[in-house]
Structure formats: C-alpha cells, structure tokens
Write an enzyme that holds these catalytic residues in place. Structure first.
Site, PDB file in Angstrom:
ATOM      1  N   PHE A   1       7.589  16.974  18.055  1.00 35.50           N
ATOM      2  CA  PHE A   1       8.838  16.812  18.704  1.00 35.50           C
ATOM      3  C   PHE A   1       8.711  16.140  19.881  1.00 35.50           C
ATOM      4  CE2 PHE A   1       7.712  21.399  17.419  1.00 35.50           C
ATOM      5  CZ  PHE A   1       8.294  21.515  16.011  1.00 35.50           C
TER       6      PHE A   1
ATOM      7  N   GLY B   1       7.617   8.864  22.028  1.00 35.23           N
ATOM      8  CA  GLY B   1       7.006   9.777  22.813  1.00 35.23           C
ATOM      9  C   GLY B   1       6.134  10.874  21.917  1.00 35.23           C
ATOM     10  N   CYS B   2       6.032  11.981  22.081  1.00 31.81           N
ATOM     11  CA  CYS B   2       5.270  13.133  21.295  1.00 31.81           C
ATOM     12  C   CYS B   2       5.671  13.198  20.054  1.00 31.81           C
ATOM     13  CB  CYS B   2       5.605  14.391  21.971  1.00 31.81           C
ATOM     14  SG  CYS B   2       4.962  14.554  23.794  1.00 31.81           S
ATOM     15  N   ALA B   3       7.028  12.858  19.641  1.00 29.51           N
ATOM     16  CA  ALA B   3       7.475  13.050  18.334  1.00 29.51           C
ATOM     17  C   ALA B   3       6.887  11.599  17.416  1.00 29.51           C
ATOM     18  CB  ALA B   3       8.892  12.943  17.949  1.00 29.51           C
ATOM     19  N   ALA B   4       6.088  10.771  18.004  1.00 27.76           N
ATOM     20  CA  ALA B   4       5.711   9.711  17.338  1.00 27.76           C
ATOM     21  C   ALA B   4       4.535   9.960  16.383  1.00 27.76           C
ATOM     22  CB  ALA B   4       5.165   8.619  18.161  1.00 27.76           C
TER      23      ALA B   4
END
Length: 369
Positions: free
Chosen positions: A333, A137-140
């Site tokens: 995150f 997701g956004c942590a990628a």
C-alpha cells in the site's frame, strides 16, 4: 506460472530504539505545542527498533540534498550487491539467468538507475532489461512483484530480479515539525531487499493473479514536497483509515479468482503502522495471527517502505513456509492511495537450472565479493 522465491534482506548496523527516539523528541522539541500527542503516537507505532544507514548524530544533520543523495548512492552501491547475490542463491540462479531487473526506491535518485550499475558491475548480461520504479512509495514492493509476474507471463522462460533499496532516514527534515512528520520520524527505517521471480521452477509463492487499485481523490494523502532541501514527506491524518477503502479491493481480487479472502492460508502485507494490520483483520475477517510476519517486521525494523513485503515474506520462509498448494495474498500500500496485490499458491520444487552456480564465485569474478 512464475514463482517468487525466498527474498534476501539486509539492514544497516546503526540501531535506534523506540526509547531513544522518544528521548530525542523530548529534547529536540520540548516547546512543541503538540509534543504529548506526538510522543503518544510514536509510542503506539509498535516499533521497538529501527536500523539507519548513518549514526543518529549524522542523521540529524542536514548537509543539503546533494550531499544526502551522494550518501544514498554510495550506500546503495555498498549494500545492494551482497543482497542480490543471496537472493540469486535462494532462487538457485546466477546473474546470467536474469532477463529483467526491477529496482524500486523512493528515498534517493540516480540516473542512470542503479540497474545500469548492477549490470555493469555484477556481470549481468548487457541485454538485461531494466525497470526502475521511483514514485510508488511503500506500494512499490507489491508493484515490483506484479510487474515481474507480468513479464514472466509474457516470457515464460524468463527470470526477474527485484531489488528494493530504502534509506528513509536520509529524508529526515529538521524543519518539518508537524505532528505527522514527528510521527514519521519515529516510524520509518532503512533496509535493502532482493528477490527473484522464476519463470519456471523454484520454491515459494507461485503467482496466479495480480491487480492494482487506486482510491480516487486521495493523491495528497501521502506525498512528497520536493524542495531545495530534498524530499519532504507529507502524511495526511486520514491515512490510518485507508484500509476501510482498500480492504474491499483485496476481497474483490480474491473473488475474481474464485477465492474467499477471509479463508486464505497466509497473508503478506505492507505494515505501514499497527492500525493498518488491525483494520485488515476487521475488514477481511481474518485472525490477527495471519499478519504476524508483517507485524514482526514493523516491530523489529519499523516501516521500511517497499522492503516490508519482502521482509515479511522472508519471515514466512524462516518459519518453514506453509504446506504445498496453500493459498495466499501479497499486498503493498502506498501513495495514490494505491494497493498492489497478488494471489498465489505455495509450491516446493527441486527443479534446477544450468545457472545454479555459486554467487560467491560470481562475486569474485566480478570483483565485488
């Protein structure tokens, strides 16, 4: 040590303002029992504009997961190459200088990954290694930076291309009417980003340490339900409180490096929402000005998932960067709940490589200019 060079960013031409989003919510969900709460939450996101790959009339339709995924693939192949060439240009490298491509996306699916198409189409070496990351997701974005750093530590002469492609609007589900889903419909935007990690030389953030932290027993706080209609985003109401649990991990990483996280010179973090940034100011004891680039990304483009850290970093470059040897942090995150973190110093280098050819010429040769 490897240097993360200036990213390249592109957003689609279809613009959706916050006022238009609120009006759509009022019209489409007039009878929703929690409409007033949803409207207030959307208003408080701080998002003014977002960019989406299709006009809003098409976005609101749901032709089925297969049709949407075809849009994802077509748009990725259309929009990624120019961004890749600009990132290579920013790093002073060409396609033949790249040893690994890391591709991150959580809003569509391809197998083989887009990495294979890029290698075949843009003229990368057949030996170029591939690392697709699909489920962070956004942590990628942070994870991609860290894996590129790891690769360059293992192979000091190597260069890594990172590509992030997020078309969040293709995950819109008209039947998901929870308050969290309505909030998400007013928060996420679409973007494509790319950046190069140079094993030697380059101007940007020279990484010195990276780390990851998973908050135990939070797997269901941010997740996808994968159904016949595609990816259904699920957001727990506790998500805005995650910085209370993740900020200590940022401090610990800095302490392990003999740095004080409260005394760093710049911060590039994932702006999932305004409270994320507000809480980081509080828990890390840093001035809100430290997050001005991340907040600008949120305001002008919304939450663009794994692309956020690259957009915010590009804004730092646009601002003129920081002084040589300035110490900074990058953090993404996402689901897990996960933090992907990196520490480094700002460097300016006039070193060049033999691969410093013009990307436009390469594009012409590859037939995709």
């Amino acid at each position: 040590m490897a240097t993360l060079c200036r990213p390249s960013i592109a957003v689609p031409e279809n613009v959706l303002t916050n006022e238009e989003t609120l009006e759509l919510a009022r019209k489409m969900h007039a009878d929703h029992p929690q409409l007033r709460l949803a409207l207030r939450l959307i208003e408080n996101t701080g998002v003014r504009t977002r960019h989406i790959v299709q006009p809003i009339e098409e976005t609101l339709k749901h032709p089925g997961f297969e049709a949407r995924n075809k849009v994802y693939e077509a748009e990725a192949k259309r929009r990624v190459p120019p961004v890749v060439y600009k990132a290579l240009d920013n790093a002073g490298l060409g396609v033949q200088d790249i040893d690994l491509i890391v591709y991150v996306s959580c809003t569509g699916f391809m197998m083989p990954s887009l990495t294979a198409w890029l290698i075949n189409t843009l003229g990368f070496k057949p030996e170029t290694r591939q690392l697709p990351i699909a489920q962070l997701g956004c942590a990628a974005g942070g994870a991609a930076i860290n894996r590129a750093h790891d690769f360059c530590l293992a192979y000091p002469d190597a260069n890594v291309l990172i590509v992030a492609c997020e078309f969040c609007s293709l995950c819109y589900q008209p039947t998901d009417l929870g308050v969290g889903n309505l909030l998400s419909n007013g928060l996420f935007g679409d973007a494509v980003a790319a950046a190069v990690m140079r094993g030697k030389g380059g101007t940007g953030m020279r990484l010195e340490r990276n780390g990851s932290h998973l908050v135990p027993d939070t797997e269901d706080w941010i997740s996808y339900a994968v159904k016949g209609t595609g990816f259904h985003f699920q957001l727990d109401k506790r998500v805005p409180t995650t910085m209370k649990m993740l900020a200590p991990a940022l401090r610990t990483l800095a302490t392990q490096h003999n740095w004080d996280v409260s005394g760093l010179d710049f911060h590039i973090v994932h702006a999932g929402g305004p409270r994320i940034l507000d809480d980081l100011c509080y828990f890390l004891n840093v001035d809100p000005e430290m997050f001005r680039f991340s907040r600008a990304t949120l305001t002008e483009r919304g939450n663009i998932a794994s692309c956020v850290v690259f957009d915010a970093l590009d804004r730092l470059f646009e601002h003129g960067g920081v002084e040589d040897s300035a110490r900074g942090l990058i953090a993404g995150f996402g689901p897990g709940i996960t933090a992907e973190m990196a520490l480094g110093r700002w460097v300016t280098s006039d070193q060049t490589t033999l691969g410093e050819q013009a990307p436009a010429r390469e594009a012409e040769q590859a037939g995709v200019a």
